[in-house]
Scaffold this motif. Structure first.
Motif, mmCIF file in Angstrom:
data_model
loop_
_atom_site.group_PDB
_atom_site.id
_atom_site.type_symbol
_atom_site.label_atom_id
_atom_site.label_comp_id
_atom_site.label_asym_id
_atom_site.label_seq_id
_atom_site.Cartn_x
_atom_site.Cartn_y
_atom_site.Cartn_z
ATOM 1 N N PHE A 102 0.827 -1.214 0.000
ATOM 2 C CA PHE A 102 0.000 0.000 0.000
ATOM 3 C C PHE A 102 0.859 1.261 0.000
ATOM 4 O O PHE A 102 2.044 1.228 0.326
ATOM 5 C CB PHE A 102 -0.949 0.016 1.205
ATOM 6 C CG PHE A 102 -0.271 0.027 2.547
ATOM 7 C CD1 PHE A 102 0.091 -1.160 3.168
ATOM 8 C CD2 PHE A 102 0.013 1.225 3.191
ATOM 9 C CE1 PHE A 102 0.736 -1.147 4.401
ATOM 10 C CE2 PHE A 102 0.651 1.245 4.430
ATOM 11 C CZ PHE A 102 1.015 0.046 5.033
ATOM 12 N N CYS A 103 0.217 2.380 -0.361
ATOM 13 C CA CYS A 103 0.860 3.693 -0.342
ATOM 14 C C CYS A 103 0.087 4.631 0.560
ATOM 15 O O CYS A 103 -1.138 4.536 0.666
ATOM 16 C CB CYS A 103 0.849 4.327 -1.731
ATOM 17 S SG CYS A 103 1.806 3.437 -2.946
ATOM 18 N N ARG A 141 -0.009 12.191 -10.716
ATOM 19 C CA ARG A 141 0.953 11.203 -11.205
ATOM 20 C C ARG A 141 1.104 10.060 -10.205
ATOM 21 O O ARG A 141 1.192 8.888 -10.581
ATOM 22 C CB ARG A 141 2.293 11.915 -11.426
ATOM 23 C CG ARG A 141 3.339 10.961 -11.859
ATOM 24 C CD ARG A 141 4.451 11.613 -12.672
ATOM 25 N NE ARG A 141 5.306 10.515 -13.048
ATOM 26 C CZ ARG A 141 6.562 10.367 -12.687
ATOM 27 N NH1 ARG A 141 7.159 11.313 -12.013
ATOM 28 N NH2 ARG A 141 7.222 9.297 -13.018
ATOM 29 N N ARG A 142 1.110 10.413 -8.915
ATOM 30 C CA ARG A 142 1.270 9.367 -7.889
ATOM 31 C C ARG A 142 0.019 8.507 -7.754
ATOM 32 O O ARG A 142 0.110 7.295 -7.530
ATOM 33 C CB ARG A 142 1.664 10.012 -6.561
ATOM 34 C CG ARG A 142 3.081 10.555 -6.635
ATOM 35 C CD ARG A 142 3.581 11.159 -5.345
ATOM 36 N NE ARG A 142 4.945 11.655 -5.571
ATOM 37 C CZ ARG A 142 5.594 12.506 -4.791
ATOM 38 N NH1 ARG A 142 5.027 12.970 -3.685
ATOM 39 N NH2 ARG A 142 6.825 12.891 -5.077
ATOM 40 N N ALA A 165 0.275 6.124 -10.669
ATOM 41 C CA ALA A 165 1.346 5.137 -10.495
ATOM 42 C C ALA A 165 0.956 4.081 -9.470
ATOM 43 O O ALA A 165 1.138 2.880 -9.686
ATOM 44 C CB ALA A 165 2.645 5.832 -10.071
ATOM 45 N N ALA A 166 0.413 4.521 -8.347
ATOM 46 C CA ALA A 166 0.082 3.593 -7.265
ATOM 47 C C ALA A 166 -1.075 2.677 -7.666
ATOM 48 O O ALA A 166 -1.017 1.456 -7.476
ATOM 49 C CB ALA A 166 -0.262 4.370 -5.997
ATOM 50 N N SER A 196 -2.231 1.910 -10.680
ATOM 51 C CA SER A 196 -1.966 1.019 -11.813
ATOM 52 C C SER A 196 -1.000 -0.103 -11.431
ATOM 53 O O SER A 196 -1.019 -1.167 -12.035
ATOM 54 C CB SER A 196 -1.421 1.808 -13.012
ATOM 55 O OG SER A 196 -0.155 2.339 -12.727
ATOM 56 N N ALA A 197 -0.176 0.117 -10.420
ATOM 57 C CA ALA A 197 0.746 -0.944 -9.980
ATOM 58 C C ALA A 197 0.128 -1.852 -8.919
ATOM 59 O O ALA A 197 0.784 -2.763 -8.432
ATOM 60 C CB ALA A 197 2.039 -0.328 -9.456
ATOM 61 N N GLY A 198 -1.139 -1.599 -8.547
ATOM 62 C CA GLY A 198 -1.825 -2.515 -7.636
ATOM 63 C C GLY A 198 -1.593 -2.250 -6.160
ATOM 64 O O GLY A 198 -1.824 -3.134 -5.323
ATOM 65 N N PHE A 199 -1.149 -1.030 -5.813
ATOM 66 C CA PHE A 199 -1.052 -0.660 -4.401
ATOM 67 C C PHE A 199 -2.431 -0.231 -3.875
ATOM 68 O O PHE A 199 -3.167 0.480 -4.567
ATOM 69 C CB PHE A 199 -0.127 0.559 -4.215
ATOM 70 C CG PHE A 199 1.346 0.279 -4.360
ATOM 71 C CD1 PHE A 199 2.078 -0.242 -3.304
ATOM 72 C CD2 PHE A 199 2.021 0.586 -5.547
ATOM 73 C CE1 PHE A 199 3.450 -0.464 -3.421
ATOM 74 C CE2 PHE A 199 3.389 0.366 -5.676
ATOM 75 C CZ PHE A 199 4.112 -0.162 -4.609
#
Lengths: 254, 254
Positions: B132-133, B149-150, B153-154, B156-159
């Motif tokens: 997670f983020c 942007r974050r 990114a988070a 789409s990467a599955g966080f």
């Protein structure tokens, strides 16, 4: 029948991190389940049964604790740190979803704790002071290419990274691979914090530039924090350095 | 002269989250600094001075506390939650780095606390059970395009995403914008948890599918958790649903 299951975070290995809520919950249960070394941190009390199990047995431990609670007992499952971060809370939910209807009728509570990244960060300053990600480097439960994709996504978007489960006897190469991967995205000067056994007598916390960071600095008890391009190290005469990530950034693309 | 500065996390708004380490630290200081409503949570003690300040005055508060400690006093600065997560620890480090040499000679300690995302997660299951983020939606200290942007990114990467500072009187549109943005990456069924005032008497925690999530469900006291494609909701007869993100995933690209 009014069984109850509490999933309790002990925090890092020092009772001064144990919240009053966690302490009260543990004092009131009939039975305690958990990884042996975590259970050893809970004071023994008359009338409580204790059910230690091995590190890798989360699913079996969750099932045993749910069965016990479903008999009407007041049961606790303990995790080090926070139970919701790479620990028992999700393992319990997985079993509740797929288990007998009676488990969905149980009173289940989750008691948070200080998770490792917060404790490690506190020992060296504020490396998590800006946006950050928590990522497990274990590829037992996900494919390694997904870990790589997440390392790239987080580092390139400017998130600080807290790396859980960086290494174990069965997973010796993952941290070295991750460090190599991060070097493609981040300058060699990026501060990397190794925090080991925080809250225990053998606690060790240090900072190294990414270009010199070695996977051999970590073991199973280590949490690694990788900064961003903006993470700072403050040298202090006669004191250990402080590491922090500024709250403000003007960076848009990295 | 042996001044000391402690940056102390109070946890969410219930004394049952305050760690023994934090309680002992607060009991031993000469002076307390912090945002007024946080200071109000610390019991008054004879001989301690109290220096409340406004929410937006982190820099000035840090300077005042450092000056006070440099006079030889034992000073605490308090944060709600954890001081290292979008709070006072980084603000203190920023001032130490740019301030007089004497501030780098001070004994400075950071005392962790239960941060909001752990408390909110604990009230509904284990939504942070996978990678997670933590991302602040405030664009006071970074440009909004970087937040976008974050988010991309988070997600789409599955966080899983824990969104801090989702909304305030001065920032009314950011959460709505973030929700719209996340809808481009995630299915409408993705569970979104709104956790408000956790640990207080007016605590409210609920789950909504991303397709129906409304920014008006959040205020300044809210922490929002946005799940992944794999986050699950377990309906329970007669009980509130559990939300969790499974530990295992086979997903490589999303």
């Amino acid at each position: 029948m009014s069984g109850r299951l509490a999933v309790v975070g002990l925090g890092p290995g020092d009772p001064r991190y144990l919240t009053p809520e966690a302490g009260e919950t543990l004092a009131g249960v009939d039975a305690l389940y958990g990884y042996g070394p975590y259970l050893d941190r809970v004071p023994a009390r008359a009338g409580q049964s204790r059910h230690p199990s091995d590190n890798r047995e989360e699913g079996a431990r969750a099932i045993a604790a749910l069965r016990h609670a479903a008999l009407g007992a007041n049961v606790a499952v303990v995790s080090g740190g926070d139970p919701g971060v790479f620990a028992m809370a999700a393992a319990i939910c997985e079993q509740i979803e797929t288990g007998p209807d009676a488990w969905r009728a149980l009173d289940v509570v989750f008691v948070p704790g200080i998770t490792a990244m917060l404790a490690v960060a506190s020992k060296i300053g504020a490396p998590l002071g800006h946006d950050f990600c928590a990522l497990s480097l274990s590829d037992n439960l996900k494919p390694w290419p997904l870990v790589e994709r997440r390392l790239d996504a987080a580092a390139s978007a400017g998130f600080v990274l807290a790396l859980y489960n960086p290494v174990s006897r069965a997973r010796p190469w993952q941290l070295g691979n991750a460090i190599e991967r991060l070097r493609r995205q981040l300058p060699d000067t990026t501060p990397v914090v190794f925090g080991r056994a925080v809250g225990r007598t053998d606690e060790q916390v240090s900072v190294t530039p990414l270009g010199q960071a070695a996977a051999t600095s970590a073991d199973m008890a280590t949490l690694v924090i990788v900064g961003t391009r903006e993470t700072r190290v403050i040298a202090r005469p006669g004191r250990s350095p402080l590491v922090y990530t500024p709250r403000a950034t003007a960076e848009v693309s990295v």
